[in-house]
Design a protein around this motif. Structure first.
Motif, PDB file in Angstrom:
ATOM      1  N   SER A  67       0.803  -1.219   0.000  1.00 26.59           N
ATOM      2  CA  SER A  67       0.000   0.000   0.000  1.00 26.59           C
ATOM      3  C   SER A  67       0.842   1.278   0.000  1.00 26.59           C
ATOM      4  O   SER A  67       0.553   2.221  -0.737  1.00 26.59           O
ATOM      5  CB  SER A  67      -0.942  -0.014   1.210  1.00 26.59           C
ATOM      6  OG  SER A  67      -1.890   1.016   1.115  1.00 26.59           O
ATOM      7  N   CYS A  68       1.899   1.308   0.833  1.00 26.69           N
ATOM      8  CA  CYS A  68       2.775   2.486   0.881  1.00 26.69           C
ATOM      9  C   CYS A  68       3.834   2.445  -0.222  1.00 26.69           C
ATOM     10  O   CYS A  68       4.340   3.488  -0.632  1.00 26.69           O
ATOM     11  CB  CYS A  68       3.476   2.578   2.229  1.00 26.69           C
ATOM     12  SG  CYS A  68       2.378   2.686   3.642  1.00 26.69           S
ATOM     13  N   GLY A  69       4.166   1.238  -0.684  1.00 25.78           N
ATOM     14  CA  GLY A  69       5.228   1.069  -1.668  1.00 25.78           C
ATOM     15  C   GLY A  69       5.111   1.966  -2.891  1.00 25.78           C
ATOM     16  O   GLY A  69       6.112   2.564  -3.314  1.00 25.78           O
ATOM     17  N   PRO A  70       3.924   2.094  -3.503  1.00 26.28           N
ATOM     18  CA  PRO A  70       3.819   2.966  -4.674  1.00 26.28           C
ATOM     19  C   PRO A  70       4.241   4.414  -4.395  1.00 26.28           C
ATOM     20  O   PRO A  70       4.860   5.059  -5.251  1.00 26.28           O
ATOM     21  CB  PRO A  70       2.332   2.889  -5.032  1.00 26.28           C
ATOM     22  CG  PRO A  70       1.922   1.529  -4.575  1.00 26.28           C
ATOM     23  CD  PRO A  70       2.673   1.315  -3.292  1.00 26.28           C
ATOM     24  N   ALA A  71       3.937   4.916  -3.192  1.00 21.63           N
ATOM     25  CA  ALA A  71       4.354   6.282  -2.842  1.00 21.63           C
ATOM     26  C   ALA A  71       5.867   6.341  -2.638  1.00 21.63           C
ATOM     27  O   ALA A  71       6.536   7.280  -3.094  1.00 21.63           O
ATOM     28  CB  ALA A  71       3.632   6.753  -1.576  1.00 21.63           C
ATOM     29  N   PHE A  72       6.412   5.322  -1.933  1.00 20.38           N
ATOM     30  CA  PHE A  72       7.856   5.300  -1.698  1.00 20.38           C
ATOM     31  C   PHE A  72       8.624   5.265  -3.019  1.00 20.38           C
ATOM     32  O   PHE A  72       9.576   6.025  -3.226  1.00 20.38           O
ATOM     33  CB  PHE A  72       8.247   4.076  -0.861  1.00 20.38           C
ATOM     34  CG  PHE A  72       7.692   4.071   0.540  1.00 20.38           C
ATOM     35  CD1 PHE A  72       7.353   5.247   1.193  1.00 20.38           C
ATOM     36  CD2 PHE A  72       7.495   2.866   1.211  1.00 20.38           C
ATOM     37  CE1 PHE A  72       6.844   5.244   2.483  1.00 20.38           C
ATOM     38  CE2 PHE A  72       6.989   2.848   2.503  1.00 20.38           C
ATOM     39  CZ  PHE A  72       6.660   4.037   3.136  1.00 20.38           C
ATOM     40  N   PHE A  73       8.215   4.375  -3.923  1.00 25.47           N
ATOM     41  CA  PHE A  73       8.979   4.214  -5.161  1.00 25.47           C
ATOM     42  C   PHE A  73       8.685   5.304  -6.178  1.00 25.47           C
ATOM     43  O   PHE A  73       9.543   5.599  -7.024  1.00 25.47           O
ATOM     44  CB  PHE A  73       8.750   2.809  -5.736  1.00 25.47           C
ATOM     45  CG  PHE A  73       9.580   1.776  -5.024  1.00 25.47           C
ATOM     46  CD1 PHE A  73      10.869   1.499  -5.444  1.00 25.47           C
ATOM     47  CD2 PHE A  73       9.097   1.135  -3.906  1.00 25.47           C
ATOM     48  CE1 PHE A  73      11.658   0.576  -4.775  1.00 25.47           C
ATOM     49  CE2 PHE A  73       9.878   0.217  -3.213  1.00 25.47           C
ATOM     50  CZ  PHE A  73      11.163  -0.077  -3.655  1.00 25.47           C
ATOM     51  N   SER A  74       7.532   5.935  -6.104  1.00 25.77           N
ATOM     52  CA  SER A  74       7.299   7.089  -6.974  1.00 25.77           C
ATOM     53  C   SER A  74       8.193   8.249  -6.535  1.00 25.77           C
ATOM     54  O   SER A  74       8.682   9.023  -7.370  1.00 25.77           O
ATOM     55  CB  SER A  74       5.830   7.511  -6.964  1.00 25.77           C
ATOM     56  OG  SER A  74       5.436   7.985  -5.694  1.00 25.77           O
ATOM     57  N   TYR A  75       8.433   8.344  -5.212  1.00 28.75           N
ATOM     58  CA  TYR A  75       9.370   9.370  -4.711  1.00 28.75           C
ATOM     59  C   TYR A  75      10.778   9.095  -5.220  1.00 28.75           C
ATOM     60  O   TYR A  75      11.469   9.994  -5.711  1.00 28.75           O
ATOM     61  CB  TYR A  75       9.349   9.399  -3.182  1.00 28.75           C
ATOM     62  CG  TYR A  75      10.350  10.371  -2.590  1.00 28.75           C
ATOM     63  CD1 TYR A  75      10.061  11.731  -2.499  1.00 28.75           C
ATOM     64  CD2 TYR A  75      11.603   9.933  -2.149  1.00 28.75           C
ATOM     65  CE1 TYR A  75      10.978  12.629  -1.980  1.00 28.75           C
ATOM     66  CE2 TYR A  75      12.525  10.820  -1.632  1.00 28.75           C
ATOM     67  CZ  TYR A  75      12.210  12.165  -1.550  1.00 28.75           C
ATOM     68  OH  TYR A  75      13.133  13.053  -1.045  1.00 28.75           O
ATOM     69  N   LEU A  76      11.217   7.837  -5.116  1.00 30.20           N
ATOM     70  CA  LEU A  76      12.557   7.481  -5.593  1.00 30.20           C
ATOM     71  C   LEU A  76      12.673   7.708  -7.097  1.00 30.20           C
ATOM     72  O   LEU A  76      13.708   8.188  -7.587  1.00 30.20           O
ATOM     73  CB  LEU A  76      12.855   6.018  -5.260  1.00 30.20           C
ATOM     74  CG  LEU A  76      13.020   5.678  -3.772  1.00 30.20           C
ATOM     75  CD1 LEU A  76      13.198   4.171  -3.602  1.00 30.20           C
ATOM     76  CD2 LEU A  76      14.203   6.416  -3.170  1.00 30.20           C
ATOM     77  N   LEU A  77      11.618   7.362  -7.837  1.00 24.24           N
ATOM     78  CA  LEU A  77      11.642   7.557  -9.286  1.00 24.24           C
ATOM     79  C   LEU A  77      11.707   9.038  -9.632  1.00 24.24           C
ATOM     80  O   LEU A  77      12.400   9.433 -10.581  1.00 24.24           O
ATOM     81  CB  LEU A  77      10.402   6.920  -9.912  1.00 24.24           C
ATOM     82  CG  LEU A  77      10.452   6.677 -11.425  1.00 24.24           C
ATOM     83  CD1 LEU A  77      11.572   5.710 -11.795  1.00 24.24           C
ATOM     84  CD2 LEU A  77       9.112   6.143 -11.922  1.00 24.24           C
ATOM     85  N   GLN A  78      11.007   9.866  -8.844  1.00 22.98           N
ATOM     86  CA  GLN A  78      11.059  11.303  -9.076  1.00 22.98           C
ATOM     87  C   GLN A  78      12.470  11.834  -8.826  1.00 22.98           C
ATOM     88  O   GLN A  78      12.977  12.670  -9.588  1.00 22.98           O
ATOM     89  CB  GLN A  78      10.061  12.031  -8.172  1.00 22.98           C
ATOM     90  CG  GLN A  78       9.957  13.530  -8.441  1.00 22.98           C
ATOM     91  CD  GLN A  78       9.472  13.826  -9.842  1.00 22.98           C
ATOM     92  OE1 GLN A  78       8.383  13.428 -10.230  1.00 22.98           O
ATOM     93  NE2 GLN A  78      10.293  14.523 -10.630  1.00 22.98           N
ATOM     94  N   LYS A  79      13.130  11.340  -7.776  1.00 20.26           N
ATOM     95  CA  LYS A  79      14.517  11.758  -7.496  1.00 20.26           C
ATOM     96  C   LYS A  79      15.455  11.279  -8.611  1.00 20.26           C
ATOM     97  O   LYS A  79      16.421  11.961  -8.962  1.00 20.26           O
ATOM     98  CB  LYS A  79      14.967  11.202  -6.153  1.00 20.26           C
ATOM     99  CG  LYS A  79      14.161  11.707  -4.950  1.00 20.26           C
ATOM    100  CD  LYS A  79      14.278  13.214  -4.760  1.00 20.26           C
ATOM    101  CE  LYS A  79      15.612  13.647  -4.219  1.00 20.26           C
ATOM    102  NZ  LYS A  79      15.643  15.112  -3.934  1.00 20.26           N
ATOM    103  N   PHE A  80      15.177  10.103  -9.147  1.00 18.69           N
ATOM    104  CA  PHE A  80      15.930   9.547 -10.274  1.00 18.69           C
ATOM    105  C   PHE A  80      15.832  10.496 -11.468  1.00 18.69           C
ATOM    106  O   PHE A  80      16.838  10.810 -12.130  1.00 18.69           O
ATOM    107  CB  PHE A  80      15.325   8.169 -10.589  1.00 18.69           C
ATOM    108  CG  PHE A  80      16.041   7.352 -11.624  1.00 18.69           C
ATOM    109  CD1 PHE A  80      17.404   7.096 -11.530  1.00 18.69           C
ATOM    110  CD2 PHE A  80      15.338   6.796 -12.686  1.00 18.69           C
ATOM    111  CE1 PHE A  80      18.049   6.308 -12.478  1.00 18.69           C
ATOM    112  CE2 PHE A  80      15.968   6.005 -13.634  1.00 18.69           C
ATOM    113  CZ  PHE A  80      17.331   5.765 -13.536  1.00 18.69           C
TER     114      PHE A  80
END
Length: 277
Positions: free
Chosen positions: A170-183
């Motif tokens: 449930s939280c994973g999509p937010a965590f990885f969208s943040y990392l992808l945005q930093k990428f």
């Protein structure tokens, strides 16, 4: 089969839209209410055959499966007020993780399920986490699973891994969208690529990676091995990630669990029992 929703905020709305658009249920079988009625009316504008009702009690009376999509501290008083209209052939589905199925069963005389959905369910993908109460009959379990199979891969879990499972699903999509945005931000800051170009490339990459993992041709480690060439640029990039990330994710799970236990203690006061961690 009538499906009710008490609470049509972000996740309540995602479930309603997903169930309807996936064909899991017809709009005419959806009954809903919300503290701010305009939110429910907004859904009805998109799906005119759905029904908006004035109160939670009205929704409960006409629903075989009743989704409870309200804040954790609102659940105890809500279910106490509804118990007199609920019957053993009905089932409530709570989507909040800090309240156990045992606690829910102590409040109502109907069947009980806890479901933790994910925003990925809106694309009829990802996982939904299910925990069944002892009161939930096999027939009802099949009905719940049938609903969620149309929008996700339902996986049954026990209480001891509820938080970490929810963090991933449930939280994973937010965590990885943040990392992808930093990428993406790093690419834009260090090179001539535009933000729009980087977003498009990164988005297509992550979609393709998901599809590749879905084929099960590669595991996460073997995928890295296939892309990395000894002495190549990918290997150098992985080395930087290894040095910089460190125990970052351990810290993420630590803080989410700390908050989870705080929430459990807070809601447990309503049940006159403080659980041990």
């Amino acid at each position: 089969m009538n499906v009710g929703f008490i609470g049509t905020g972000n996740m309540g709305r995602i479930l309603i839209e997903s169930f309807i658009e996936s064909g899991a249920t017809r709009p005419s079988f959806i009954y809903m209410t919300n503290r701010t009625k305009a939110k429910a009316e907004d859904i009805k504008n998109d799906y005119p055959e759905t029904t908006v009702m004035d109160s939670a009690e009205e929704v409960a009376k006409c629903s075989e499966i009743l989704f409870i999509c309200v804040k954790p501290l609102d659940i105890h008083p809500l279910l106490k007020s509804l118990n007199h209209v609920l019957s053993p052939n009905q089932c409530i589905v709570s989507i909040t993780s800090p309240i156990s199925v045992e606690q829910l069963e102590s409040l109502v005389q109907c069947q009980v399920v806890r479901a933790i959905p994910s925003i990925t369910n809106r694309a009829f993908a990802g996982v939904s986490l299910l925990t069944y109460g002892n009161s939930c009959h096999k027939v009802m379990r099949k009905k719940i699973e049938k609903l969620f199979k149309r929008i996700s891969t339902p996986i049954q879990i026990e209480d001891d891994i509820t938080r970490v499972s929810s963090d991933i699903v449930s939280c994973g999509p937010a965590f990885f969208s943040y990392l992808l945005q930093k990428f993406v931000d790093g690419a834009v800051a260090e090179t001539a690529i535009t933000k729009e170009q980087a977003v498009q490339l990164a988005s297509e990459m992550i979609i393709g990676m998901g599809k590749l993992l879905e084929t099960k041709l590669y595991t996460l480690p073997t995928l890295q091995e296939k892309v990395c060439v000894k002495g190549g640029v990918t290997g150098l990039g992985i080395k930087v990630l290894e040095e910089e990330i460190g125990d970052m994710f351990e810290k993420v799970y630590h803080v989410t669990h700390e908050k989870y236990y705080e929430d459990i203690e807070e809601v447990s006061v309503q049940f006159n029992k403080i659980p041990h961690k």
